[in-house]
Scaffold this active site. Structure first.
Site, PDB file in Angstrom:
ATOM      1  N   ASP A  63       5.531   7.894   4.979  1.00  0.00           N
ATOM      2  CA  ASP A  63       6.765   7.975   5.749  1.00  0.00           C
ATOM      3  C   ASP A  63       6.450   8.286   7.202  1.00  0.00           C
ATOM      4  O   ASP A  63       5.804   9.286   7.513  1.00  0.00           O
ATOM      5  CB  ASP A  63       7.658   9.069   5.178  1.00  0.00           C
ATOM      6  CG  ASP A  63       8.905   9.236   6.016  1.00  0.00           C
ATOM      7  OD1 ASP A  63       9.611   8.233   6.191  1.00  0.00           O
ATOM      8  OD2 ASP A  63       9.145  10.338   6.518  1.00  0.00           O
ATOM      9  N   THR A  96      12.455   5.068  10.492  1.00  0.00           N
ATOM     10  CA  THR A  96      11.638   5.875  11.412  1.00  0.00           C
ATOM     11  C   THR A  96      10.283   5.235  11.722  1.00  0.00           C
ATOM     12  O   THR A  96       9.760   5.408  12.817  1.00  0.00           O
ATOM     13  CB  THR A  96      11.396   7.279  10.821  1.00  0.00           C
ATOM     14  OG1 THR A  96      10.933   7.128   9.483  1.00  0.00           O
ATOM     15  CG2 THR A  96      12.665   8.088  10.814  1.00  0.00           C
ATOM     16  N   THR A  97       9.716   4.514  10.748  1.00  0.00           N
ATOM     17  CA  THR A  97       8.436   3.852  11.001  1.00  0.00           C
ATOM     18  C   THR A  97       8.650   2.647  11.906  1.00  0.00           C
ATOM     19  O   THR A  97       7.887   2.421  12.854  1.00  0.00           O
ATOM     20  CB  THR A  97       7.809   3.371   9.672  1.00  0.00           C
ATOM     21  OG1 THR A  97       7.936   4.402   8.705  1.00  0.00           O
ATOM     22  CG2 THR A  97       6.351   3.018   9.850  1.00  0.00           C
ATOM     23  N   ASP A 387      16.065   8.879   2.702  1.00  0.00           N
ATOM     24  CA  ASP A 387      16.232   7.628   3.443  1.00  0.00           C
ATOM     25  C   ASP A 387      17.384   6.810   2.859  1.00  0.00           C
ATOM     26  O   ASP A 387      18.182   6.227   3.590  1.00  0.00           O
ATOM     27  CB  ASP A 387      14.943   6.784   3.397  1.00  0.00           C
ATOM     28  CG  ASP A 387      13.922   7.261   4.418  1.00  0.00           C
ATOM     29  OD1 ASP A 387      13.982   8.446   4.793  1.00  0.00           O
ATOM     30  OD2 ASP A 387      13.072   6.461   4.841  1.00  0.00           O
TER      31      ASP A 387
HETATM   32  P1  ADP Z   1      10.981   2.659   7.823  1.00  0.00           P
HETATM   33  O1  ADP Z   1      10.446   4.062   7.838  1.00  0.00           O
HETATM   34  O2  ADP Z   1      11.064   2.096   9.188  1.00  0.00           O
HETATM   35  O3  ADP Z   1      12.230   2.515   7.053  1.00  0.00           O
HETATM   36  P2  ADP Z   1       9.574   1.477   5.616  1.00  0.00           P
HETATM   37  O4  ADP Z   1       8.138   1.748   5.358  1.00  0.00           O
HETATM   38  O5  ADP Z   1      10.588   2.168   4.782  1.00  0.00           O
HETATM   39  O6  ADP Z   1       9.865   1.773   7.145  1.00  0.00           O
HETATM   40  O7  ADP Z   1       9.767  -0.085   5.498  1.00  0.00           O
HETATM   41  C1  ADP Z   1      10.976  -0.686   5.763  1.00  0.00           C
HETATM   42  C2  ADP Z   1      10.842  -2.168   5.711  1.00  0.00           C
HETATM   43  O8  ADP Z   1      10.449  -2.606   4.421  1.00  0.00           O
HETATM   44  C3  ADP Z   1      12.155  -2.855   6.008  1.00  0.00           C
HETATM   45  O9  ADP Z   1      11.970  -3.788   7.027  1.00  0.00           O
HETATM   46  C4  ADP Z   1      12.508  -3.540   4.693  1.00  0.00           C
HETATM   47  O10 ADP Z   1      13.207  -4.748   4.867  1.00  0.00           O
HETATM   48  C5  ADP Z   1      11.168  -3.772   4.106  1.00  0.00           C
HETATM   49  N1  ADP Z   1      11.207  -4.016   2.652  1.00  0.00           N
HETATM   50  C6  ADP Z   1      11.683  -3.240   1.668  1.00  0.00           C
HETATM   51  N2  ADP Z   1      11.529  -3.836   0.461  1.00  0.00           N
HETATM   52  C7  ADP Z   1      10.934  -5.023   0.698  1.00  0.00           C
HETATM   53  C8  ADP Z   1      10.472  -6.112  -0.118  1.00  0.00           C
HETATM   54  N3  ADP Z   1      10.587  -6.092  -1.432  1.00  0.00           N
HETATM   55  N4  ADP Z   1       9.904  -7.159   0.497  1.00  0.00           N
HETATM   56  C9  ADP Z   1       9.753  -7.179   1.833  1.00  0.00           C
HETATM   57  N5  ADP Z   1      10.128  -6.194   2.650  1.00  0.00           N
HETATM   58  C10 ADP Z   1      10.716  -5.136   2.100  1.00  0.00           C
HETATM   59 MG    MG Z   2      12.914   2.712   5.185  1.00  0.00          MG
END
Ligand code: ADP
Ligand code: MG
Length: 532
Positions: A63, A96-97, A387
């Site tokens: 995270d 946040t990422t 989240d």
């Molecule tokens: P953040 O902290 O910014 O929310 P995450 O590590 O949670 O970052 O990643 C979020 C990203 O992962 C989003 O752009 C979301 O669309 C993508 N995501 C989630 N599930 C999938 C999936 N099955 N395939 C592709 N992308 C995905």
């Molecule tokens: Mg996320």
């Protein structure tokens, strides 16, 4: 004036100064490094980072905000990005990422443009126009059908990003169900959501309930442990022997006198329990001590009781059940009591019982007991649930959702480039740079999943000409329709990402002079290195 002037000193000794392009390139460098650290954690196939602090505590997470909290970069520009990410977390929890990764990519684009001789102000103007265009596109491609089923998809997508590698659909479904119960006019009061963590059990046994959970057990085995139609008293008053020690010395000379004294003490405590019983109380939460004698009378009166309950829990109980918190039992009246349809004790973990207060008078409170086999799993799931709460709340607020998996990023990039074509001059290049930064987001998702990024990006671009819903499902490795694949995100979260990343990029690029005071070395310690 003679030329034997003394130098004019305007800065304290030891101040370092970086000016113009040197300051700028150092700041950009710091932002890029930070973004590169986080980039590999993006998305469901992101890697975890192992963080070890100075005393050797280990934390494993993917995270963004958790990592940033731990690394506390030493560079001022990096610190600005950390602040932007924290602000993202405070406002919407999720994304946040992405904020940090997008900022890093915008800085990379800015660096290239600066090298090509484009001025900072032109770059900033181009980025600003592109941000406005991007948000328009987001709005256009949003779906506005925010039924429960779609909220569950949003919660699931958000949780998957945080890496729990198990089936989380069930948890997402239950979470949304409860959130919908407490939603008021599109708003969810986060203060009324309480998470507790227990590790040692499987994630699937995570409990999400409407109402309050108090992490105490019922005082005595003989007391009732399951009460329907509860009338609840909340006390900040000890049910104990009254302390007479500093008021009077009692000199007891014969055994009969002693017996009378003890009897009197007992009577006082019985009277207090009688006050509760007479008011019709059948459930008691006391923040203070309850003596063995009082406990005995409470048992006799059939009152489910818990002692040493935390203040915060009393407040939550007060909000949920309508009970007033009473400081002096002698002032307690029936009006002070709260109500709940069902109060019961339940084992949440081996030999650990909590008291559940459900069917409360005022809905709006959710209790979540996060479980996981180990501390790492439990922490990750907690972060994932936070989240998801953020993403679902944001969606309930603005009633819009977008396809995930890089679909919205590609849709924005494509239309921003088309828009750039209508604009001439150097600003056009800055606008295109912004679009290219956005394209790095799906690329990072694909890269983290071990996919061939060149191939997949070609496929994605082609698919996007047919539908803006096309994205990469990194779990299957295919380019497909994200709505059909249930990969859905909150529009508001993405909006916020765009705003935060653009703002902090602008702040960083506007700096052309860094004046740094000399760091005070901690006693016996060393001065930290200036770069991260
Ligand atoms: P953040 O902290 O910014 O929310 P995450 O590590 O949670 O970052 O990643 C979020 C990203 O992962 C989003 O752009 C979301 O669309 C993508 N995501 C989630 N599930 C999938 C999936 N099955 N395939 C592709 N992308 C995905
Ligand atoms: Mg996320």
């Amino acid at each position: 004036m003679e030329n034997n002037q003394r130098p004019v000193i305007i800065m304290p000794e030891g101040t370092t100064r970086e000016v113009g392009s040197q300051a700028k390139s150092n700041n950009i460098m710091a932002g890029k490094i930070l973004a590169d650290v986080l980039k590999t954690t993006l998305g469901p196939r992101g890697m975890d980072k192992m963080l070890v602090n100075t005393i050797g505590d280990v934390k494993i997470t993917n995270d963004g905000s958790t990592i940033l909290k731990e690394i506390e970069p030493d560079h001022p520009a990096a610190q600005m990005i950390v602040d932007a990410s924290k602000e993202q977390e405070t406002n919407v929890e999720d994304g946040t990422t992405t904020v940090v990764v997008l900022t890093g990519e915008l800085l990379k684009q800015a660096e290239k443009l600066l090298d090509e001789g484009i001025s900072t102000s032109t770059i900033l103007k181009g980025f600003k126009d592109a941000t406005i265009k991007a948000k328009e596109v987001l709005n256009d491609i949003s779906i506005t059908d925010i039924k429960k089923e779609n909220l569950v998809k949003i919660a699931t997508t958000s949780m998957k990003g945080k890496g729990p590698k198990y089936d989380i659909e069930q948890i997402a479904e239950k979470l949304v169900e409860e959130l919908l119960k407490v939603e008021k006019d599109g708003n969810i009061n986060k203060d009324q959501i309480k998470l507790r963590k227990i590790h040692g059990e499987s994630m699937e046994s995570t409990e999400i309930t409407e109402g309050v959970v108090v992490d105490k057990n019922v005082l005595e085995s003989e007391m009732p442990k399951d009460v329907k139609n509860a009338k609840i008293a909340l006390l900040q008053y000890p049910l104990d022997v009254k302390d007479l020690s500093n008021k009077a010395k009692i000199k007891i000379t014969d055994p009969e006198e002693l017996e009378t004294y003890v009897k009197q003490e007992e009577n006082l405590q019985k009277e207090e329990v009688d006050i509760l019983a007479n008011a019709g109380v059948n459930v008691l939460f006391c923040q203070k001590k309850i003596s063995d004698i009082s406990q005995h009378f409470l048992t006799k009166a059939g009152i489910l009781s818990a002692k040493r309950v935390k203040n915060k829990d009393l407040e939550r109980l007060s909000q949920a059940t309508g009970a007033e918190i009473v400081n002096n039992i002698h002032e307690l009246t029936e009006d002070d009591l709260g109500t709940a349809g069902h109060v019961y004790e339940k084992e949440v973990f081996e030999d650990t019982e909590y008291i559940f207060i459900e069917e409360c008078k005022n809905p709006g409170t959710i209790s979540i007991i996060v479980k996981g086999t180990t501390k790492v799993v439990t922490d990750q799931l907690e972060q994932a649930i936070n989240d998801a709460i953020g993403a679902v709340s944001a969606t309930l607020r603005n009633k819009k959702a977008i396809p995930g998996g890089g679909a919205s990023d590609m849709a924005m990039a494509k239309q921003i480039k088309e828009y750039a074509n209508t604009i001439g001059g150097k600003k056009q290049m800055a606008i295109i740079g912004f679009a290219q930064a956005l394209e790095e987001l799906p690329k990072a998702l694909a890269h983290n999943a071990g996919l061939n990024t060149i191939d997949i990006m070609v496929q994605l671009k082609a698919a996007q000409t047919k539908s803006t819903n096309m994205g990469i499902n990194v779990l299957t490795g295919n380019v497909s329709d994200m709505l059909e694949e249930s990969i859905l995100e909150s529009t508001e979260v993405k909006d916020h990402i765009l705003d935060s990343a653009s703002e902090v990029t602008e702040q960083i690029l506007r700096i052309d002079d860094v004046l740094a005071a000399q760091k005070q070395a901690p006693v016996g310690g060393d001065v930290g290195s200036p770069m991260m």
